[in-house]
Every structure is written in C-alpha cells, then in structure tokens.
Design an enzyme around this catalytic site. Sequence first.
Site, PDB file in Angstrom:
ATOM      1  N   SER A 133       3.342  -2.332  10.169  1.00  0.00           N
ATOM      2  CA  SER A 133       4.786  -2.427  10.384  1.00  0.00           C
ATOM      3  C   SER A 133       5.386  -3.775   9.998  1.00  0.00           C
ATOM      4  O   SER A 133       6.336  -4.250  10.621  1.00  0.00           O
ATOM      5  CB  SER A 133       5.139  -2.088  11.840  1.00  0.00           C
ATOM      6  N   GLU A 182      -6.798   4.822   7.689  1.00  0.00           N
ATOM      7  CA  GLU A 182      -6.510   6.235   7.410  1.00  0.00           C
ATOM      8  C   GLU A 182      -7.696   6.897   6.710  1.00  0.00           C
ATOM      9  O   GLU A 182      -7.985   8.073   6.944  1.00  0.00           O
ATOM     10  CB  GLU A 182      -5.222   6.344   6.574  1.00  0.00           C
ATOM     11  N   GLU A 208      -5.526  -4.859  10.280  1.00  0.00           N
ATOM     12  CA  GLU A 208      -4.471  -3.884  10.553  1.00  0.00           C
ATOM     13  C   GLU A 208      -4.747  -3.174  11.876  1.00  0.00           C
ATOM     14  O   GLU A 208      -5.531  -2.212  11.909  1.00  0.00           O
ATOM     15  CB  GLU A 208      -4.423  -2.834   9.440  1.00  0.00           C
ATOM     16  N   GLY A 254       2.865  -1.235   4.233  1.00  0.00           N
ATOM     17  CA  GLY A 254       2.965   0.186   3.936  1.00  0.00           C
ATOM     18  C   GLY A 254       4.398   0.588   3.637  1.00  0.00           C
ATOM     19  O   GLY A 254       4.925   0.351   2.543  1.00  0.00           O
ATOM     20  N   GLY A 255       5.054   1.178   4.624  1.00  0.00           N
ATOM     21  CA  GLY A 255       6.399   1.732   4.456  1.00  0.00           C
ATOM     22  C   GLY A 255       7.385   0.827   3.719  1.00  0.00           C
ATOM     23  O   GLY A 255       8.078   1.273   2.798  1.00  0.00           O
ATOM     24  N   ASN A 297       0.884  -1.168   0.000  1.00  0.00           N
ATOM     25  CA  ASN A 297       0.000   0.000   0.000  1.00  0.00           C
ATOM     26  C   ASN A 297       0.917   1.213   0.000  1.00  0.00           C
ATOM     27  O   ASN A 297       1.531   1.531   1.011  1.00  0.00           O
ATOM     28  CB  ASN A 297      -0.903  -0.019   1.239  1.00  0.00           C
ATOM     29  N   TRP A 298       1.002   1.839  -1.162  1.00  0.00           N
ATOM     30  CA  TRP A 298       1.959   2.963  -1.298  1.00  0.00           C
ATOM     31  C   TRP A 298       1.477   4.220  -0.593  1.00  0.00           C
ATOM     32  O   TRP A 298       2.231   5.175  -0.438  1.00  0.00           O
ATOM     33  CB  TRP A 298       2.196   3.259  -2.787  1.00  0.00           C
ATOM     34  N   LYS A 299       0.194   4.249  -0.230  1.00  0.00           N
ATOM     35  CA  LYS A 299      -0.402   5.431   0.412  1.00  0.00           C
ATOM     36  C   LYS A 299      -0.176   6.673  -0.469  1.00  0.00           C
ATOM     37  O   LYS A 299      -0.185   6.551  -1.690  1.00  0.00           O
ATOM     38  CB  LYS A 299       0.145   5.592   1.837  1.00  0.00           C
ATOM     39  N   GLY A 350       2.554   2.115  10.768  1.00  0.00           N
ATOM     40  CA  GLY A 350       3.549   3.179  10.646  1.00  0.00           C
ATOM     41  C   GLY A 350       4.264   3.498  11.946  1.00  0.00           C
ATOM     42  O   GLY A 350       4.930   4.522  12.063  1.00  0.00           O
ATOM     43  N   HIS A 409      -9.493   1.497   4.534  1.00  0.00           N
ATOM     44  CA  HIS A 409      -8.256   1.602   5.305  1.00  0.00           C
ATOM     45  C   HIS A 409      -8.491   2.523   6.507  1.00  0.00           C
ATOM     46  O   HIS A 409      -9.252   3.494   6.405  1.00  0.00           O
ATOM     47  CB  HIS A 409      -7.128   2.148   4.419  1.00  0.00           C
TER      48      HIS A 409
HETATM   49  P1  13P Z   1       3.052   0.232   7.630  1.00  0.00           P
HETATM   50  O1  13P Z   1       3.518  -1.079   7.039  1.00  0.00           O
HETATM   51  O2  13P Z   1       3.822   1.413   7.153  1.00  0.00           O
HETATM   52  O3  13P Z   1       2.905   0.141   9.120  1.00  0.00           O
HETATM   53  O4  13P Z   1       1.554   0.468   7.050  1.00  0.00           O
HETATM   54  C1  13P Z   1       0.636  -0.549   7.168  1.00  0.00           C
HETATM   55  C2  13P Z   1      -0.557  -0.182   6.396  1.00  0.00           C
HETATM   56  O5  13P Z   1      -1.303   0.708   6.752  1.00  0.00           O
HETATM   57  C3  13P Z   1      -0.800  -0.916   5.134  1.00  0.00           C
HETATM   58  O6  13P Z   1      -2.064  -0.622   4.644  1.00  0.00           O
END
Ligand code: 13P
Length: 250
Positions: free
Chosen positions: A213, A97, A167, A234-235, A10-12, A173, A95
């Site tokens: 994470s 967010e 999640e 994510g990251g 997930n590149w956000k 994050g 998600h």
């Molecule tokens: P991180 O892997 O950066 O914690 O993000 C997880 C996430 O929200 C994937 O959708």
Amino acid sequence: MSRKKIIAGNWKMNMTPTEAVQLVETLKPLVVNEDVDVVFCVPAIDIIPVVEACKGTNIQVGAENMYFEDKGAYTGEIAPAMLVDAGVKYVIIGHSERREYFAETDETVNKKVQKAFEYGLTPIICCGESLTQREQGITIDWIRQQIKIAFLNVSAENAAKAVIAYEPIWAIGTGKVATTEQAQEVCCAIRACIAEIYDDATAAAIRIQYGGSVSASSAPELFAQADIDGGLVGGASLKPDFGKIVNYNK
Ligand code: 13P
C-alpha cells in the site's frame, strides 16, 4: 555507504499488451528521477512491448516470476534465458501472492534466486509476515528464516547485488500501510541478518524495499528511513501517482 534507491512497480495480473504500452507512454515523462533506479515489473506477455516502449528512457523492465530450470518440458513456465533475451534486468521472486496461490516455498525461492544470478538477472526477493504472525510476535523470526533460506548457496558478491522486498502480507492491497517504525524495524533486521550470513560490506550494499500500500503520501517518510532503499509498489504503480512516488524526494 550510500545506496541508490530502487522503486519498482509490480503490475501483477493487470494490463493487456496494448494497455501496457499506453501506460508506459503515460508514465515515461513522470518517472524521471536520476536519484532512483526505476523498474516496471510486468506480466510475461507484456515484457517485449514494454521493453520496446521503454527504449531510450531511464526505465528498466522486470518480470514477475520465472522458473528455476534452464529449459525443457515445463509447460507454461518462463525460462531465465527467455527473460534475458527479451531485455529483462530484474525478476520478482517469491511474492506472497505466488507463495499463497501458486505453492511457492522458501526452497523454490532459493532455487530461483540462484538461477537468476546464474543468468545475470537481479532478483527482487520478497519476504513478509501474515497478520497472525505479527500478532503472535514472530515477525522477525519468520522473516529471518525466509531470508536465510532464500540466500542459501548464494555468494556474497551476488548477495550484495540482490534486492529484498519486505512486504507485510496484511499491508498488500489493503490500503493499510505499515507504520514507518514497523517497516524500518523489519528492514533493519533484514540487513542485520544479511550481515550475519555474510559480512558488513554485503549488508551495507544490499538494497531493501518496503512494499504494501505504498502511495504518493506515504512514500517520502518510508523512503527516508535508514534501512529502506525504495519500494515495491502494486496498485499505485498503474497510475500517474507512480510518478510522484518515484519523485518522493523532490
Ligand atoms: P499494493 O501496493 O497494491 O499494496 O501491492 C504491494 C505489492 O504486493 C507489491 O508487490
């Protein structure tokens, strides 16, 4: 029944179209693993160049969101048909967010899930508890409610094709990954909830990811759990490390 693992990035809100193509070129040779479905969920404006850059590879492209109407006067939104036409196969729905910053609710999530299936898109349906909820001991109740509403009016046939991403919000994050026991416990409860709503066959077919994470070092143990069928990353999906995560079993 054996479920194929699915590992999605997930590149956000990262990567311009130019950067996105460069990242795909870097990751392409690193994310080859025939045991795993590999998905890059990218910002809407990156979808077309990323689909192009992924041609001839094992990488499928996903969107990070979509709207629940077919088309019309919804300035700034992306319709499911637009995603399909652009070559998208998966779409992240709900998600945390989006729930936190863009007022998504269990009800809008449900509308989007139904719409995704109508267009042949596979939803990656996100659920997860806050730290307060975990400390209050209401994690499982909360997740069960999210799941039950997300799947309202979804047929068993479609549900079996869905992907659920568990999640925990406190793990996103933060570098604070859930323990394998915590992640497995909730993913197992999600599968049991699907069995209650539908039946054992649907529960056995649906794929459940862990997200929060995930790193190259935590992935192997997480993905070895009975009810964890991969990850939503994510990251680490923006780095060559994503190749190690995809090849967690090598
Ligand atoms: P991180 O892997 O950066 O914690 O993000 C997880 C996430 O929200 C994937 O959708």
